[in-house]
Scaffold this active site. Sequence first.
Site: not given
Length: 315
Positions: A34, A155-157, A161
Amino acid sequence: MEGKYAFFGGRIVPVEEAKVSVRTHTMNYGTGCFEGIRAYWNEEEDQLLVFKLREHYQRFLNSCRILYFDLPYSVDDLCAITLDLIRREGFRGDSYIRPLAYKSDELIGVRLHNLTDAVTIFATPFGRYVEAEEGARVHVSSWRRIDDNAIPARAKIVGAYVNSAFAKTEAQLNGFDEAIVLNQDGHVSEGSAENLFIVRDGVVVTPPATDNILEGLTRAVVMQLCREVLGLPVVERSIDRTELYVADEVFFTGTGVQIAAIIEIDRRKIGGGKMGPVVQDLRDLYFDVVRGRLPQYRHWCTPVYVNEPVPAGIA
Ligand code: PMP
Protein backbone atom coordinates in the site's frame (compact mmCIF):
# COMPACT_ATOMS: atom_id res chain seq x y z
CA MET A 1 -16.68 12.96 7.40
CA GLU A 2 -15.31 9.94 5.58
CA GLY A 3 -14.78 9.52 1.86
CA LYS A 4 -17.82 8.45 -0.14
CA TYR A 5 -16.12 6.66 -3.03
CA ALA A 6 -13.41 4.14 -3.79
CA PHE A 7 -11.60 2.97 -6.88
CA PHE A 8 -12.47 -0.72 -6.89
CA GLY A 9 -12.78 -3.37 -9.61
CA GLY A 10 -11.43 -0.95 -12.21
CA ARG A 11 -13.84 1.92 -11.60
CA ILE A 12 -14.94 4.47 -9.04
CA VAL A 13 -17.86 3.15 -6.98
CA PRO A 14 -19.67 4.20 -3.80
CA VAL A 15 -17.42 3.09 -0.93
CA GLU A 16 -20.10 0.71 0.42
CA GLU A 17 -19.70 -1.34 -2.76
CA ALA A 18 -15.93 -1.67 -2.32
CA LYS A 19 -16.02 -4.91 -0.32
CA VAL A 20 -14.04 -8.16 -0.34
CA SER A 21 -14.71 -11.64 1.03
CA VAL A 22 -13.24 -12.94 4.31
CA ARG A 23 -11.60 -15.57 2.08
CA THR A 24 -9.50 -12.98 0.24
CA HIS A 25 -5.84 -14.01 0.06
CA THR A 26 -4.41 -10.71 1.37
CA MET A 27 -6.88 -10.71 4.27
CA ASN A 28 -5.54 -14.12 5.33
CA TYR A 29 -1.83 -13.87 4.52
CA GLY A 30 -0.99 -10.14 4.46
CA THR A 31 0.11 -10.41 0.81
CA GLY A 32 -0.62 -6.85 -0.23
CA CYS A 33 1.18 -3.54 -0.40
CA PHE A 34 0.00 0.00 0.00
CA GLU A 35 0.83 3.69 0.07
CA GLY A 36 -0.11 6.64 2.21
CA ILE A 37 -0.36 9.99 0.42
CA ARG A 38 -1.35 13.36 1.79
CA ALA A 39 -3.16 16.19 0.06
CA TYR A 40 -2.99 19.67 1.60
CA TRP A 41 -5.58 22.38 1.37
CA ASN A 42 -4.31 25.77 0.24
CA GLU A 43 -6.77 28.35 1.53
CA GLU A 44 -5.49 31.33 -0.50
CA GLU A 45 -5.75 29.45 -3.78
CA ASP A 46 -8.89 27.52 -2.93
CA GLN A 47 -6.99 24.47 -4.08
CA LEU A 48 -6.14 20.96 -2.89
CA LEU A 49 -2.51 19.93 -3.55
CA VAL A 50 -1.40 16.30 -3.54
CA PHE A 51 2.15 16.03 -2.24
CA LYS A 52 4.66 13.91 -4.20
CA LEU A 53 1.89 12.03 -6.02
CA ARG A 54 4.10 10.47 -8.72
CA GLU A 55 6.82 9.46 -6.27
CA HIS A 56 4.30 7.64 -4.10
CA TYR A 57 3.06 5.67 -7.10
CA GLN A 58 6.62 4.92 -8.20
CA ARG A 59 7.26 3.43 -4.75
CA PHE A 60 3.90 1.63 -4.92
CA LEU A 61 4.88 -0.06 -8.17
CA ASN A 62 8.27 -0.96 -6.65
CA SER A 63 6.49 -2.61 -3.72
CA CYS A 64 4.31 -4.39 -6.29
CA ARG A 65 7.36 -5.67 -8.14
CA ILE A 66 8.84 -7.10 -4.93
CA LEU A 67 5.53 -8.87 -4.16
CA TYR A 68 4.98 -10.34 -7.66
CA PHE A 69 2.16 -7.99 -8.55
CA ASP A 70 1.69 -7.11 -12.18
CA LEU A 71 -0.84 -4.31 -12.24
CA PRO A 72 -2.25 -3.10 -15.54
CA TYR A 73 -1.61 0.52 -14.48
CA SER A 74 1.32 2.87 -15.00
CA VAL A 75 2.32 5.65 -12.60
CA ASP A 76 0.46 8.08 -14.87
CA ASP A 77 -2.69 5.92 -14.83
CA LEU A 78 -2.66 5.70 -11.02
CA CYS A 79 -2.13 9.46 -10.68
CA ALA A 80 -5.04 10.15 -13.05
CA ILE A 81 -7.34 7.70 -11.23
CA THR A 82 -6.43 9.28 -7.89
CA LEU A 83 -7.14 12.82 -9.08
CA ASP A 84 -10.42 11.63 -10.51
CA LEU A 85 -11.36 10.05 -7.18
CA ILE A 86 -10.48 13.13 -5.14
CA ARG A 87 -12.35 15.42 -7.51
CA ARG A 88 -15.39 13.18 -7.12
CA GLU A 89 -15.03 13.46 -3.33
CA GLY A 90 -14.72 17.23 -3.59
CA PHE A 91 -12.56 17.47 -0.45
CA ARG A 92 -11.83 21.02 0.67
CA GLY A 93 -9.41 20.33 3.48
CA ASP A 94 -6.35 18.21 4.31
CA SER A 95 -6.87 14.65 3.13
CA TYR A 96 -5.21 11.26 3.00
CA ILE A 97 -5.15 8.82 0.09
CA ARG A 98 -4.69 5.09 0.55
CA PRO A 99 -3.86 2.95 -2.52
CA LEU A 100 -3.78 -0.79 -1.79
CA ALA A 101 -2.74 -3.65 -4.06
CA TYR A 102 -4.05 -7.02 -2.97
CA LYS A 103 -4.31 -10.61 -4.10
CA SER A 104 -8.03 -10.99 -4.64
CA ASP A 105 -8.22 -14.79 -4.94
CA GLU A 106 -10.43 -16.55 -2.45
CA LEU A 107 -8.42 -19.66 -1.74
CA ILE A 108 -6.24 -21.40 0.82
CA GLY A 109 -2.55 -21.54 -0.10
CA VAL A 110 0.30 -19.25 0.89
CA ARG A 111 2.36 -17.94 -2.02
CA LEU A 112 2.78 -14.82 -4.14
CA HIS A 113 2.65 -16.21 -7.68
CA ASN A 114 -0.27 -17.41 -9.82
CA LEU A 115 -2.73 -15.18 -8.02
CA THR A 116 -5.06 -12.43 -9.17
CA ASP A 117 -3.78 -8.90 -8.64
CA ALA A 118 -6.23 -6.18 -7.73
CA VAL A 119 -5.97 -2.55 -6.70
CA THR A 120 -8.20 -0.27 -4.71
CA ILE A 121 -7.81 3.38 -3.72
CA PHE A 122 -9.79 5.30 -1.15
CA ALA A 123 -9.39 8.66 0.52
CA THR A 124 -10.48 10.41 3.68
CA PRO A 125 -10.24 13.84 5.26
CA PHE A 126 -7.24 13.72 7.60
CA GLY A 127 -5.54 15.89 10.16
CA ARG A 128 -2.81 14.85 12.57
CA TYR A 129 -1.45 11.32 12.71
CA VAL A 130 0.31 11.77 16.07
CA GLU A 131 -0.86 14.20 18.72
CA ALA A 132 2.62 15.04 19.97
CA GLU A 133 4.15 16.54 16.80
CA GLU A 134 5.75 19.33 18.81
CA GLY A 135 7.33 17.07 21.39
CA ALA A 136 7.04 13.28 21.35
CA ARG A 137 8.15 11.13 24.28
CA VAL A 138 9.37 7.83 22.92
CA HIS A 139 11.20 4.68 23.91
CA VAL A 140 13.42 2.16 22.17
CA SER A 141 11.24 -0.83 21.37
CA SER A 142 11.92 -4.34 22.58
CA TRP A 143 10.74 -5.44 19.12
CA ARG A 144 13.36 -5.55 16.35
CA ARG A 145 12.84 -4.33 12.78
CA ILE A 146 12.13 -7.00 10.20
CA ASP A 147 15.13 -7.73 8.06
CA ASP A 148 15.31 -7.26 4.29
CA ASN A 149 15.72 -11.02 3.97
CA ALA A 150 12.63 -11.71 6.09
CA ILE A 151 10.05 -9.13 5.01
CA PRO A 152 11.67 -6.25 3.14
CA ALA A 153 10.99 -2.92 4.84
CA ARG A 154 11.70 -1.17 1.53
CA ALA A 155 8.28 -2.32 0.33
CA LYS A 156 5.14 -1.17 2.13
CA ILE A 157 3.87 -4.70 2.68
CA VAL A 158 0.55 -5.17 4.48
CA GLY A 159 1.78 -8.07 6.65
CA ALA A 160 4.95 -6.19 7.61
CA TYR A 161 2.88 -3.69 9.52
CA VAL A 162 2.32 -6.27 12.25
CA ASN A 163 5.94 -5.47 13.17
CA SER A 164 5.00 -1.78 13.35
CA ALA A 165 1.86 -2.56 15.32
CA PHE A 166 3.83 -4.56 17.92
CA ALA A 167 6.17 -1.61 18.41
CA LYS A 168 3.45 1.04 18.51
CA THR A 169 1.23 -0.87 20.95
CA GLU A 170 4.12 -1.64 23.29
CA ALA A 171 5.11 2.05 23.29
CA GLN A 172 1.62 3.38 23.89
CA LEU A 173 0.68 0.82 26.55
CA ASN A 174 3.87 1.82 28.36
CA GLY A 175 2.83 5.47 28.24
CA PHE A 176 5.02 6.67 25.36
CA ASP A 177 3.89 8.38 22.16
CA GLU A 178 5.94 6.29 19.76
CA ALA A 179 8.66 3.66 19.43
CA ILE A 180 12.13 3.73 17.94
CA VAL A 181 12.92 0.32 16.49
CA LEU A 182 16.43 -1.14 16.21
CA ASN A 183 17.38 -3.51 13.41
CA GLN A 184 18.78 -7.01 13.91
CA ASP A 185 22.34 -5.77 14.41
CA GLY A 186 21.26 -3.27 17.06
CA HIS A 187 21.44 -0.05 15.07
CA VAL A 188 18.61 2.45 14.90
CA SER A 189 16.25 1.69 12.04
CA GLU A 190 13.16 3.92 12.27
CA GLY A 191 9.89 4.53 14.11
CA SER A 192 6.78 2.36 13.77
CA ALA A 193 5.70 4.30 10.66
CA GLU A 194 8.25 7.09 10.31
CA ASN A 195 11.91 7.64 9.50
CA LEU A 196 14.31 9.05 12.06
CA PHE A 197 16.93 11.81 12.03
CA ILE A 198 19.35 13.13 14.63
CA VAL A 199 21.26 16.41 14.68
CA ARG A 200 24.75 16.37 16.22
CA ASP A 201 27.06 19.40 16.11
CA GLY A 202 25.22 20.92 13.14
CA VAL A 203 25.25 17.71 11.08
CA VAL A 204 21.97 16.02 10.21
CA VAL A 205 22.26 12.21 10.32
CA THR A 206 19.79 9.51 9.24
CA PRO A 207 20.15 5.73 8.90
CA PRO A 208 20.95 4.48 5.38
CA ALA A 209 18.50 2.57 3.17
CA THR A 210 20.37 -0.62 4.10
CA ASP A 211 19.39 -0.42 7.79
CA ASN A 212 15.94 -1.91 7.10
CA ILE A 213 14.07 1.35 6.75
CA LEU A 214 11.26 2.27 4.42
CA GLU A 215 12.85 4.61 1.88
CA GLY A 216 10.67 7.48 3.00
CA LEU A 217 9.63 10.26 0.66
CA THR A 218 9.50 12.76 3.52
CA ARG A 219 13.00 11.60 4.46
CA ALA A 220 14.20 12.49 0.94
CA VAL A 221 12.40 15.84 1.08
CA VAL A 222 13.94 16.66 4.47
CA MET A 223 17.44 15.77 3.27
CA GLN A 224 16.98 18.05 0.27
CA LEU A 225 15.56 20.94 2.33
CA CYS A 226 18.39 20.65 4.86
CA ARG A 227 21.00 20.86 2.12
CA GLU A 228 19.37 23.36 -0.24
CA VAL A 229 17.54 25.72 2.10
CA LEU A 230 18.99 25.38 5.59
CA GLY A 231 22.56 24.83 4.35
CA LEU A 232 23.08 21.90 6.72
CA PRO A 233 25.22 18.87 5.84
CA VAL A 234 23.31 15.57 5.78
CA VAL A 235 24.95 12.19 6.30
CA GLU A 236 23.39 8.75 5.80
CA ARG A 237 25.07 6.33 8.21
CA SER A 238 24.16 3.84 10.92
CA ILE A 239 23.17 5.32 14.28
CA ASP A 240 23.85 3.72 17.68
CA ARG A 241 21.18 3.64 20.37
CA THR A 242 23.20 5.79 22.77
CA GLU A 243 23.84 8.39 20.07
CA LEU A 244 20.14 9.13 20.38
CA TYR A 245 20.61 10.05 24.04
CA VAL A 246 23.43 12.53 23.35
CA ALA A 247 22.03 14.07 20.16
CA ASP A 248 21.20 17.80 20.11
CA GLU A 249 17.91 17.07 18.33
CA VAL A 250 16.02 13.96 17.23
CA PHE A 251 12.97 13.88 14.99
CA PHE A 252 10.66 11.67 13.00
CA THR A 253 9.59 12.25 9.40
CA GLY A 254 6.76 10.67 7.43
CA THR A 255 3.69 11.39 5.39
CA GLY A 256 1.50 10.82 8.43
CA VAL A 257 3.68 12.27 11.17
CA GLN A 258 5.04 15.03 8.89
CA ILE A 259 7.97 16.30 10.99
CA ALA A 260 7.73 15.55 14.69
CA ALA A 261 10.20 16.62 17.36
CA ILE A 262 11.29 13.94 19.83
CA ILE A 263 11.97 15.53 23.21
CA GLU A 264 12.50 12.47 25.37
CA ILE A 265 13.91 8.99 24.67
CA ASP A 266 13.97 6.20 27.29
CA ARG A 267 13.23 8.84 29.94
CA ARG A 268 16.25 10.94 28.98
CA LYS A 269 15.57 14.50 27.85
CA ILE A 270 16.84 15.36 24.37
CA GLY A 271 18.16 18.88 23.77
CA GLY A 272 16.85 20.18 27.07
CA GLY A 273 13.43 18.56 26.62
CA LYS A 274 11.97 20.90 24.04
CA MET A 275 11.84 21.23 20.27
CA GLY A 276 15.21 22.31 18.87
CA PRO A 277 15.92 24.99 16.24
CA VAL A 278 16.58 22.66 13.29
CA VAL A 279 13.28 20.81 13.78
CA GLN A 280 11.47 24.10 14.23
CA ASP A 281 12.94 25.51 10.99
CA LEU A 282 12.23 22.30 9.12
CA ARG A 283 8.63 22.17 10.28
CA ASP A 284 8.00 25.77 9.20
CA LEU A 285 9.63 25.09 5.85
CA TYR A 286 7.88 21.76 5.33
CA PHE A 287 4.40 23.17 5.90
CA ASP A 288 5.11 25.96 3.41
CA VAL A 289 6.41 23.42 0.89
CA VAL A 290 3.48 20.99 1.16
CA ARG A 291 0.95 23.81 0.83
CA GLY A 292 2.68 24.91 -2.37
CA ARG A 293 3.99 28.21 -1.04
CA LEU A 294 7.61 27.77 -2.12
CA PRO A 295 7.89 28.33 -5.89
CA GLN A 296 11.07 26.26 -6.24
CA TYR A 297 9.30 23.17 -4.85
CA ARG A 298 5.86 23.84 -6.27
CA HIS A 299 6.29 20.98 -8.76
CA TRP A 300 6.08 18.54 -5.80
CA CYS A 301 2.42 19.53 -5.42
CA THR A 302 -0.23 18.33 -7.85
CA PRO A 303 -3.37 20.46 -7.96
CA VAL A 304 -6.60 18.48 -7.78
CA TYR A 305 -9.07 21.00 -9.09
CA VAL A 306 -8.89 22.44 -12.58
CA ASN A 307 -8.31 26.14 -13.34
CA GLU A 308 -5.68 26.35 -10.66
CA PRO A 309 -4.87 30.01 -10.00
CA VAL A 310 -1.23 30.73 -10.79
CA PRO A 311 0.58 31.66 -7.57
CA ALA A 312 2.69 34.82 -7.46
CA GLY A 313 6.27 34.31 -8.57
CA ILE A 314 5.53 31.51 -11.03
CA ALA A 315 5.70 32.31 -14.72
N1 PMP B 1 8.75 4.09 7.73
C1 PMP B 1 7.61 3.37 7.76
C2 PMP B 1 7.63 2.00 8.32
C3 PMP B 1 6.42 3.94 7.28
O1 PMP B 1 5.28 3.26 7.32
C4 PMP B 1 6.44 5.27 6.79
C5 PMP B 1 5.16 5.92 6.31
N2 PMP B 1 4.92 5.65 4.96
C6 PMP B 1 7.66 5.96 6.77
C7 PMP B 1 8.79 5.33 7.24
C8 PMP B 1 7.76 7.34 6.19
O2 PMP B 1 7.68 7.27 4.79
P1 PMP B 1 7.07 8.47 3.93
O3 PMP B 1 7.83 9.69 4.31
O4 PMP B 1 7.29 8.08 2.52
O5 PMP B 1 5.64 8.56 4.29
